[in-house]
Design a protein around this motif. Structure first.
Motif, PDB file in Angstrom:
ATOM      1  N   LEU A  44      44.024  56.090 -48.542  1.00 15.46           N
ATOM      2  CA  LEU A  44      42.889  55.280 -48.407  1.00 15.46           C
ATOM      3  C   LEU A  44      43.200  54.255 -49.602  1.00 15.46           C
ATOM      4  O   LEU A  44      43.959  54.289 -50.349  1.00 15.46           O
ATOM      5  CB  LEU A  44      41.659  56.161 -48.778  1.00 15.46           C
ATOM      6  CG  LEU A  44      41.346  57.344 -47.686  1.00 15.46           C
ATOM      7  CD1 LEU A  44      41.587  58.631 -48.601  1.00 15.46           C
ATOM      8  CD2 LEU A  44      40.048  57.137 -47.471  1.00 15.46           C
ATOM      9  N   GLY A  45      42.513  53.087 -49.298  1.00 14.06           N
ATOM     10  CA  GLY A  45      42.459  52.193 -50.147  1.00 14.06           C
ATOM     11  C   GLY A  45      41.129  51.099 -50.154  1.00 14.06           C
ATOM     12  O   GLY A  45      40.343  51.290 -49.477  1.00 14.06           O
ATOM     13  N   SER A  46      41.424  50.618 -51.577  1.00 17.06           N
ATOM     14  CA  SER A  46      40.173  49.385 -51.503  1.00 17.06           C
ATOM     15  C   SER A  46      40.627  48.066 -51.052  1.00 17.06           C
ATOM     16  O   SER A  46      41.701  47.730 -51.397  1.00 17.06           O
ATOM     17  CB  SER A  46      39.783  49.398 -53.121  1.00 17.06           C
ATOM     18  OG  SER A  46      38.921  48.529 -53.106  1.00 17.06           O
ATOM     19  N   THR A  47      39.709  47.300 -50.277  1.00 19.20           N
ATOM     20  CA  THR A  47      40.125  46.107 -49.933  1.00 19.20           C
ATOM     21  C   THR A  47      40.356  45.074 -51.129  1.00 19.20           C
ATOM     22  O   THR A  47      41.363  44.136 -51.110  1.00 19.20           O
ATOM     23  CB  THR A  47      38.989  45.586 -48.736  1.00 19.20           C
ATOM     24  OG1 THR A  47      37.773  45.547 -49.781  1.00 19.20           O
ATOM     25  CG2 THR A  47      38.994  46.203 -47.691  1.00 19.20           C
ATOM     26  N   ALA A  48      39.840  45.587 -52.230  1.00 19.86           N
ATOM     27  CA  ALA A  48      40.013  44.801 -53.496  1.00 19.86           C
ATOM     28  C   ALA A  48      41.338  44.788 -54.024  1.00 19.86           C
ATOM     29  O   ALA A  48      41.765  44.075 -54.872  1.00 19.86           O
ATOM     30  CB  ALA A  48      38.925  44.987 -54.502  1.00 19.86           C
ATOM     31  N   GLN A  49      41.983  46.020 -53.666  1.00 19.90           N
ATOM     32  CA  GLN A  49      43.397  46.324 -54.438  1.00 19.90           C
ATOM     33  C   GLN A  49      44.197  46.733 -53.007  1.00 19.90           C
ATOM     34  O   GLN A  49      44.611  47.919 -52.891  1.00 19.90           O
ATOM     35  CB  GLN A  49      43.163  47.445 -55.375  1.00 19.90           C
ATOM     36  CG  GLN A  49      43.002  46.727 -56.627  1.00 19.90           C
ATOM     37  CD  GLN A  49      42.863  47.904 -57.911  1.00 19.90           C
ATOM     38  OE1 GLN A  49      42.124  49.132 -57.668  1.00 19.90           O
ATOM     39  NE2 GLN A  49      43.692  47.873 -58.798  1.00 19.90           N
ATOM     40  N   PRO A  50      44.430  46.038 -52.189  1.00 18.32           N
ATOM     41  CA  PRO A  50      45.578  46.394 -51.153  1.00 18.32           C
ATOM     42  C   PRO A  50      46.717  46.768 -51.578  1.00 18.32           C
ATOM     43  O   PRO A  50      47.422  47.639 -50.768  1.00 18.32           O
ATOM     44  CB  PRO A  50      45.673  45.021 -50.385  1.00 18.32           C
ATOM     45  CG  PRO A  50      45.451  44.104 -51.280  1.00 18.32           C
ATOM     46  CD  PRO A  50      44.294  44.578 -52.442  1.00 18.32           C
ATOM     47  N   GLU A  51      47.210  46.786 -52.558  1.00 17.77           N
ATOM     48  CA  GLU A  51      48.535  47.478 -52.854  1.00 17.77           C
ATOM     49  C   GLU A  51      48.594  48.731 -53.602  1.00 17.77           C
ATOM     50  O   GLU A  51      49.724  49.384 -53.943  1.00 17.77           O
ATOM     51  CB  GLU A  51      49.134  46.342 -54.106  1.00 17.77           C
ATOM     52  CG  GLU A  51      48.602  46.386 -55.526  1.00 17.77           C
ATOM     53  CD  GLU A  51      47.272  45.521 -55.561  1.00 17.77           C
ATOM     54  OE1 GLU A  51      46.949  45.374 -56.623  1.00 17.77           O
ATOM     55  OE2 GLU A  51      46.939  45.030 -54.544  1.00 17.77           O
ATOM     56  N   VAL A  52      47.344  49.193 -53.987  1.00 20.17           N
ATOM     57  CA  VAL A  52      47.015  50.503 -54.411  1.00 20.17           C
ATOM     58  C   VAL A  52      46.501  51.540 -53.563  1.00 20.17           C
ATOM     59  O   VAL A  52      45.518  51.073 -52.638  1.00 20.17           O
ATOM     60  CB  VAL A  52      46.401  50.567 -55.558  1.00 20.17           C
ATOM     61  CG1 VAL A  52      46.003  51.901 -56.180  1.00 20.17           C
ATOM     62  CG2 VAL A  52      46.747  49.679 -56.510  1.00 20.17           C
ATOM     63  N   GLU A  53      47.117  52.723 -53.273  1.00 16.80           N
ATOM     64  CA  GLU A  53      46.578  53.784 -52.308  1.00 16.80           C
ATOM     65  C   GLU A  53      46.164  55.086 -53.081  1.00 16.80           C
ATOM     66  O   GLU A  53      46.838  55.510 -54.183  1.00 16.80           O
ATOM     67  CB  GLU A  53      47.768  54.145 -51.286  1.00 16.80           C
ATOM     68  CG  GLU A  53      48.250  52.749 -50.542  1.00 16.80           C
ATOM     69  CD  GLU A  53      49.244  53.156 -49.584  1.00 16.80           C
ATOM     70  OE1 GLU A  53      49.238  52.330 -48.459  1.00 16.80           O
ATOM     71  OE2 GLU A  53      50.134  53.942 -49.826  1.00 16.80           O
ATOM     72  N   VAL A  54      45.143  55.490 -52.565  1.00 15.26           N
ATOM     73  CA  VAL A  54      44.835  56.938 -52.923  1.00 15.26           C
ATOM     74  C   VAL A  54      45.434  57.862 -51.792  1.00 15.26           C
ATOM     75  O   VAL A  54      44.904  57.542 -50.514  1.00 15.26           O
ATOM     76  CB  VAL A  54      43.422  57.094 -53.068  1.00 15.26           C
ATOM     77  CG1 VAL A  54      42.987  58.580 -53.532  1.00 15.26           C
ATOM     78  CG2 VAL A  54      42.803  56.027 -54.326  1.00 15.26           C
ATOM     79  N   VAL A  55      45.944  58.855 -52.082  1.00 15.55           N
ATOM     80  CA  VAL A  55      46.592  59.924 -51.023  1.00 15.55           C
ATOM     81  C   VAL A  55      45.953  61.092 -51.270  1.00 15.55           C
ATOM     82  O   VAL A  55      46.124  61.780 -52.453  1.00 15.55           O
ATOM     83  CB  VAL A  55      48.118  60.264 -51.243  1.00 15.55           C
ATOM     84  CG1 VAL A  55      48.599  60.756 -49.771  1.00 15.55           C
ATOM     85  CG2 VAL A  55      48.707  58.660 -50.969  1.00 15.55           C
ATOM     86  N   LEU A  56      45.213  61.517 -50.213  1.00 13.53           N
ATOM     87  CA  LEU A  56      44.468  62.940 -50.132  1.00 13.53           C
ATOM     88  C   LEU A  56      45.563  63.957 -49.501  1.00 13.53           C
ATOM     89  O   LEU A  56      46.094  63.738 -48.484  1.00 13.53           O
ATOM     90  CB  LEU A  56      43.151  63.090 -49.406  1.00 13.53           C
ATOM     91  CG  LEU A  56      42.159  62.001 -49.676  1.00 13.53           C
ATOM     92  CD1 LEU A  56      41.195  62.117 -48.696  1.00 13.53           C
ATOM     93  CD2 LEU A  56      41.690  61.942 -51.083  1.00 13.53           C
ATOM     94  N   GLU A  57      46.057  64.760 -50.488  1.00 12.26           N
ATOM     95  CA  GLU A  57      47.114  65.908 -50.014  1.00 12.26           C
ATOM     96  C   GLU A  57      46.508  67.188 -50.197  1.00 12.26           C
ATOM     97  O   GLU A  57      45.586  67.529 -50.746  1.00 12.26           O
ATOM     98  CB  GLU A  57      48.258  65.494 -50.865  1.00 12.26           C
ATOM     99  CG  GLU A  57      48.198  65.757 -52.403  1.00 12.26           C
ATOM    100  CD  GLU A  57      49.329  65.925 -53.038  1.00 12.26           C
ATOM    101  OE1 GLU A  57      50.419  65.512 -52.624  1.00 12.26           O
ATOM    102  OE2 GLU A  57      49.377  66.044 -54.431  1.00 12.26           O
TER     103      GLU A  57
END
Length: 137
Positions: A44-57
Motif C-alpha cells: 500500500l502507499g499514500s498518493t502523497a508519497q508514491p515512492e514509499v510503500e508499506v508492505v503487509l506481510e
C-alpha cells in the motif's frame, strides 16, 4: 550518498482486517496483492508519497521457518511487540478524529511531546502501534 526509503514491512496475521485499517481508515491505496507459498503480501502507499510503500506481510515470511518460530512470532505480534510505523500529518487532531471515527483502537489521544511533535497513536488489527505526528513549528 543519495538514499531514500522505499518500503517498510508490517507483520499482520489477517490481511483482510489489516486492509480495513490501512486502506479504509487511513486511505492508503493498494498497489499490489500477492500470494506465494501459502502466504500473502499486500503493498500500500499514500498518493502523497508514491515512492514509499508499506508492505503487509506474514509474521514469519520464511517458508522454512519452524513451528516454534511461527508460534513465537504470533505471540510477539499478539502483544504488539513486532513492529510500529510512524506517519507524518499536517493536522494531528483532525487525523485522530477521522481514524477514531472508523472504530480504530486508540492507544493515545493527541498530545504535545517534549521532542517537538504533537502525536497520537492507534493499534492496527494485528496489534501493531501506528503513530501520527505533526511537527510543531
Amino acid at each position: 550518498m543519495d538514499i531514500k526509503l522505499s518500503q517498510c514491512f508490517i507483520a499482520v496475521d489477517d490481511h483482510d482486517a489489516a486492509l480495513g485499517f490501512y486502506r479504509d481508515a487511513l486511505g492508503l491505496e493498494v498497489r499490489n496483492d500477492i500470494g506465494f507459498e501459502g502466504m500473502r503480501w499486500v503493498t500500500l502507499g499514500s498518493t502523497a508519497q508514491p515512492e514509499v510503500e508499506v508492505v503487509l506481510e506474514p509474521p514469519v515470511a520464511d517458508p522454512g521457518a519452524t513451528d516454534a518460530d511461527r508460534q513465537a512470532a504470533a505471540e510477539l505480534l499478539a502483544k504488539g511487540l513486532l513492529r510500529a510505523v510512524n506517519f507524518r500529518t499536517p493536522d494531528c487532531d483532525a487525523t485522530f478524529e477521522k481514524i477514531r471515527a472508523t472504530g480504530a483502537d486508540v492507544l493515545q489521544e493527541p498530545m504535545d511531546q517534549p521532542y517537538g511533535v504533537r502525536d497520537c497513536a492507534f493499534r492496527d488489527p494485528a496489534g501493531n502501534m501506528v503513530r501520527f505526528a505533526q511537527p510543531r513549528a
